[in-house]
Design a protein around this motif. Structure first.
Motif, PDB file in Angstrom:
ATOM      1  N   GLN A   9      -2.915   2.310   8.319  1.00 17.50           N
ATOM      2  CA  GLN A   9      -4.321   2.389   8.702  1.00 17.50           C
ATOM      3  C   GLN A   9      -5.223   2.237   7.481  1.00 17.50           C
ATOM      4  O   GLN A   9      -6.274   1.590   7.542  1.00 17.50           O
ATOM      5  CB  GLN A   9      -4.601   3.725   9.394  1.00 17.50           C
ATOM      6  CG  GLN A   9      -6.044   3.910   9.859  1.00 17.50           C
ATOM      7  CD  GLN A   9      -6.469   2.870  10.883  1.00 17.50           C
ATOM      8  OE1 GLN A   9      -5.650   2.401  11.677  1.00 17.50           O
ATOM      9  NE2 GLN A   9      -7.751   2.509  10.871  1.00 17.50           N
ATOM     10  N   ALA A  10      -4.810   2.822   6.365  1.00 12.99           N
ATOM     11  CA  ALA A  10      -5.610   2.704   5.150  1.00 12.99           C
ATOM     12  C   ALA A  10      -5.707   1.244   4.686  1.00 12.99           C
ATOM     13  O   ALA A  10      -6.762   0.800   4.227  1.00 12.99           O
ATOM     14  CB  ALA A  10      -5.008   3.572   4.048  1.00 12.99           C
TER      15      ALA A  10
ATOM     16  N   ARG B 249      -0.511   6.405   8.738  1.00  9.48           N
ATOM     17  CA  ARG B 249      -1.716   6.625   7.953  1.00  9.48           C
ATOM     18  C   ARG B 249      -1.857   5.631   6.800  1.00  9.48           C
ATOM     19  O   ARG B 249      -2.965   5.235   6.451  1.00  9.48           O
ATOM     20  CB  ARG B 249      -1.712   8.062   7.436  1.00  9.48           C
ATOM     21  CG  ARG B 249      -1.776   9.093   8.575  1.00  9.48           C
ATOM     22  CD  ARG B 249      -1.424  10.486   8.096  1.00  9.48           C
ATOM     23  NE  ARG B 249      -2.388  10.950   7.106  1.00  9.48           N
ATOM     24  CZ  ARG B 249      -2.227  12.047   6.366  1.00  9.48           C
ATOM     25  NH1 ARG B 249      -1.110  12.769   6.507  1.00  9.48           N
ATOM     26  NH2 ARG B 249      -3.131  12.416   5.490  1.00  9.48           N
ATOM     27  N   VAL B 250      -0.760   5.193   6.182  1.00 14.72           N
ATOM     28  CA  VAL B 250      -0.851   4.214   5.097  1.00 14.72           C
ATOM     29  C   VAL B 250      -1.216   2.841   5.659  1.00 14.72           C
ATOM     30  O   VAL B 250      -2.044   2.114   5.098  1.00 14.72           O
ATOM     31  CB  VAL B 250       0.469   4.145   4.310  1.00 14.72           C
ATOM     32  CG1 VAL B 250       0.367   3.118   3.176  1.00 14.72           C
ATOM     33  CG2 VAL B 250       0.822   5.504   3.747  1.00 14.72           C
TER      34      VAL B 250
ATOM     35  N   GLU C 251      -8.172  -0.533   6.929  1.00 12.60           N
ATOM     36  CA  GLU C 251      -9.554  -0.180   6.604  1.00 12.60           C
ATOM     37  C   GLU C 251     -10.015  -0.876   5.327  1.00 12.60           C
ATOM     38  O   GLU C 251     -11.177  -1.294   5.212  1.00 12.60           O
ATOM     39  CB  GLU C 251      -9.674   1.339   6.466  1.00 12.60           C
ATOM     40  CG  GLU C 251      -9.518   2.073   7.802  1.00 12.60           C
ATOM     41  CD  GLU C 251      -9.656   3.576   7.671  1.00 12.60           C
ATOM     42  OE1 GLU C 251      -9.972   4.063   6.552  1.00 12.60           O
ATOM     43  OE2 GLU C 251      -9.449   4.281   8.685  1.00 12.60           O
ATOM     44  N   ARG C 252      -9.110  -1.018   4.368  1.00  9.52           N
ATOM     45  CA  ARG C 252      -9.472  -1.717   3.139  1.00  9.52           C
ATOM     46  C   ARG C 252      -9.719  -3.205   3.406  1.00  9.52           C
ATOM     47  O   ARG C 252     -10.650  -3.805   2.851  1.00  9.52           O
ATOM     48  CB  ARG C 252      -8.349  -1.540   2.115  1.00  9.52           C
ATOM     49  CG  ARG C 252      -8.721  -1.962   0.697  1.00  9.52           C
ATOM     50  CD  ARG C 252      -7.626  -1.572  -0.277  1.00  9.52           C
ATOM     51  NE  ARG C 252      -7.467  -0.130  -0.356  1.00  9.52           N
ATOM     52  CZ  ARG C 252      -8.179   0.663  -1.142  1.00  9.52           C
ATOM     53  NH1 ARG C 252      -9.123   0.151  -1.908  1.00  9.52           N
ATOM     54  NH2 ARG C 252      -7.952   1.964  -1.168  1.00  9.52           N
TER      55      ARG C 252
ATOM     56  N   GLY D 270       0.800  -1.218   0.000  1.00  8.66           N
ATOM     57  CA  GLY D 270       0.000   0.000   0.000  1.00  8.66           C
ATOM     58  C   GLY D 270       0.828   1.261   0.000  1.00  8.66           C
ATOM     59  O   GLY D 270       1.979   1.268   0.469  1.00  8.66           O
TER      60      GLY D 270
ATOM     61  N   ILE E 232      -1.256   4.670  -0.163  1.00 10.13           N
ATOM     62  CA  ILE E 232      -2.186   5.801  -0.027  1.00 10.13           C
ATOM     63  C   ILE E 232      -2.577   5.938   1.443  1.00 10.13           C
ATOM     64  O   ILE E 232      -3.101   4.986   2.030  1.00 10.13           O
ATOM     65  CB  ILE E 232      -3.433   5.601  -0.891  1.00 10.13           C
ATOM     66  CG1 ILE E 232      -3.050   5.535  -2.375  1.00 10.13           C
ATOM     67  CG2 ILE E 232      -4.441   6.727  -0.655  1.00 10.13           C
ATOM     68  CD1 ILE E 232      -4.218   5.268  -3.299  1.00 10.13           C
ATOM     69  N   PRO E 233      -2.357   7.104   2.045  1.00  8.15           N
ATOM     70  CA  PRO E 233      -2.700   7.292   3.472  1.00  8.15           C
ATOM     71  C   PRO E 233      -4.173   7.641   3.653  1.00  8.15           C
ATOM     72  O   PRO E 233      -4.850   8.099   2.729  1.00  8.15           O
ATOM     73  CB  PRO E 233      -1.811   8.470   3.880  1.00  8.15           C
ATOM     74  CG  PRO E 233      -1.673   9.264   2.620  1.00  8.15           C
ATOM     75  CD  PRO E 233      -1.663   8.280   1.491  1.00  8.15           C
ATOM     76  N   VAL E 234      -4.663   7.408   4.868  1.00  3.78           N
ATOM     77  CA  VAL E 234      -5.984   7.932   5.230  1.00  3.78           C
ATOM     78  C   VAL E 234      -5.876   9.450   5.358  1.00  3.78           C
ATOM     79  O   VAL E 234      -4.786  10.014   5.525  1.00  3.78           O
ATOM     80  CB  VAL E 234      -6.494   7.319   6.551  1.00  3.78           C
ATOM     81  CG1 VAL E 234      -6.714   5.829   6.394  1.00  3.78           C
ATOM     82  CG2 VAL E 234      -5.520   7.602   7.696  1.00  3.78           C
ATOM     83  N   ARG E 235      -7.012  10.158   5.291  1.00  4.21           N
ATOM     84  CA  ARG E 235      -6.986  11.614   5.333  1.00  4.21           C
ATOM     85  C   ARG E 235      -6.696  12.162   6.726  1.00  4.21           C
ATOM     86  O   ARG E 235      -6.097  13.221   6.883  1.00  4.21           O
ATOM     87  CB  ARG E 235      -8.329  12.166   4.844  1.00  4.21           C
ATOM     88  CG  ARG E 235      -8.529  11.998   3.337  1.00  4.21           C
ATOM     89  CD  ARG E 235      -9.803  12.678   2.893  1.00  4.21           C
ATOM     90  NE  ARG E 235      -9.958  12.612   1.446  1.00  4.21           N
ATOM     91  CZ  ARG E 235      -9.432  13.481   0.597  1.00  4.21           C
ATOM     92  NH1 ARG E 235      -8.700  14.489   1.073  1.00  4.21           N
ATOM     93  NH2 ARG E 235      -9.620  13.368  -0.695  1.00  4.21           N
TER      94      ARG E 235
END
Length: 465
Positions: free
Chosen positions: A218-219, A215-216, A222-223, A203, A205-208
């Protein structure tokens, strides 16, 4: 005789020169069916699942559903989705022994660690632990897929296959660019890539939310939750393997070979499976055995060192013999004969120096009889007796099976082992018999279609005697 060695070991008959047009077509057709099988069998679970599906289609039923057995009955048993035994009951008394072809369904790979997910330099990665004997550098810079199962916290089993469809993402282990690899390239090949550096990119892409520290990572979590209903803790009860994300392919302008991941030893699994599926009611009871964990020593309760095979034979005996006893079981096992269906190393024109050419197997020259394996003075080998080698030779020659003799490299060059010695511990005669490969244990192993077909014919002849 078809399988006889010539005076010059370098002048062995090639399979293709000994087959007529219909035989050549039969070999090609068999290889195409095998190619489809191995494309879908990239883990031990998938291998046994596909084998069970084919067995049911071939009239085999669960042994546990049969209170009694008679000649011609076809049964199978599975242990924890990773080991399997099939039997066709013969007309002779079971105490006379069994004809057994035993292979293994596991292959070298990368397993995810129990707590694999982390973030570094703005990227999310998964930590792995390699399984079996690999050259670690071969697993970098190639597309990888994730296969496996996860037992979620709510008890539901989730099956994962990510990276095989064209629309799927794939994963990889990035290697160091040559511009910065001076020190790496001065190391021994075994040290250039460490086991701890075999980490999958998953991965970027980080969460906002800026309140989250990683943050990546965590993303990715979540996926996983949104698409598969998985939490981070679910990795603890998961079996997820990273394997090459490509199908088996025809290889060569003449399409004479198959290149694929996992041919050690799933080429033997498929050949033995087809042999017993195509077998009419034999005289001696025939058994095909597919075990797990061979690549790490045949350990665990699904490996050859477990009681699964012995228990399977005991269950057969209890259903076939009215006066079943422990002594009867021991007699059955001791009077059995077996082929340890495992691959051997073919002579590679790029690396002839590691082989004794007089005793090296060659691709396209038939199924390989390997009298002994082991290393350092035959350590770990079962070393088949002359009488049994003679029996198998005669059997193959009488049935038109094209075969060759082979050993695993020069003396003191290295070596390896199979399940042969574990079968031999029961007192039965056993010899290794399988297909020669190039690139063994690599992500893309090479086998000759003529050899695959001869393995099938050899196993079928052996099971049917």
């Amino acid at each position: 005789m078809t399988g006889n060695l010539s005076k010059d070991q370098h002048d062995r008959p090639a399979v293709w020169t000994k087959l007529d047009a219909s035989g050549q077509q039969a070999a090609m057709d068999f290889a195409e069916e095998y190619r489809r099988f191995i494309t879908g069998a990239k883990t031990e679970r998938e291998t046994i699942s596909l084998a069970a599906s084919l067995a049911r289609r071939g009239g085999f039923v669960h042994l546990e559903d049969c209170p009694g057995l008679k000649p011609g009955d076809r049964v199978f048993s599975i242990s924890r989705h990773k080991a399997m035994a099939l039997a066709v009951v013969g007309t002779e008394n079971l105490e006379g022994g069994l004809n057994i072809v035993g292979a293994h369904g596991d292959s070298p790979r990368l397993d995810l660690k129990p707590q694999p997910l982390y973030e570094e330099a703005g990227l999310a990665l998964l930590k792995t632990h390699y399984y079996g004997g690999i050259k670690k550098y071969q697993w970098t810079s190639i597309p990888l897929a994730l296969h496996g199962v996860v037992l979620r916290g709510d008890g539901q089993l989730v099956e994962l296959v990510i990276g095989e469809k064209e629309s799927d993402p794939v994963f990889t282990i990035a290697d160091l660019l040559p511009h910065l690899a001076r020190e790496q390239m001065e190391k021994k090949m075994s040290e250039a890539v460490s086991g701890e550096s075999l980490n999958l990119l998953v991965g970027g892409i980080p969460v906002r939310s800026e309140e989250v520290r990683e943050r990546v990572r965590q993303a990715v979590l979540e996926r996983l939750a949104a698409q598969y209903g998985l939490s981070e803790e679910d990795f603890i009860s998961a079996e997820i393997e990273a394997v090459p994300a490509w199908p088996a392919r025809d290889l060569g302008l003449d399409r004479s070979m198959i290149g694929a991941y996992g041919q050690d030893d799933r080429v033997s699994v498929y050949s033995a499976l087809r042999a017993i599926l195509d077998l009419p009611a034999p005289s001696r009871t025939a058994v095909a055995l597919f075990m797990d964990k061979e690549e790490i020593g045949s350990v665990g309760n699904t490996g050859m060192q477990s009681s699964f095979f012995t228990n399977f034979v005991a269950e057969l005996a209890a259903r076939c013999l009215p006066g079943y006893s422990e002594l009867g079981l021991r007699r059955i096992l001791a009077r059995s004969r077996a082929l340890s269906a495992d691959v051997n190393a073919g002579l590679d024109p790029n690396y002839p120096e590691v082989m004794d050419k007089l005793n090296a197997a060659r691709l396209g020259h038939g199924v390989v009889l390997t009298r002994y394996t082991g290393s350092g003075g035959k350590k770990g080998a079962s070393d088949a007796h002359a009488e049994f080698m003679g029996y198998v030779r005669r059997l193959f020659n009488q049935n038109g099976v094209i075969w060759q003799s082979g050993l695993l490299g020069k003396v003191d060059q290295g070596g390896g082992g199979t399940i042969a010695y574990l079968l031999a511990q029961h007192g039965m005669d056993v010899v290794d018999c399988g297909v020669a490969l190039l690139g063994m244990h690599s992500p893309f192993e090479v086998a000759h279609k003529g050899d695959i077909y001869m393995a099938y014919r050899g196993y079928r002849a052996f099971l049917g005697t």
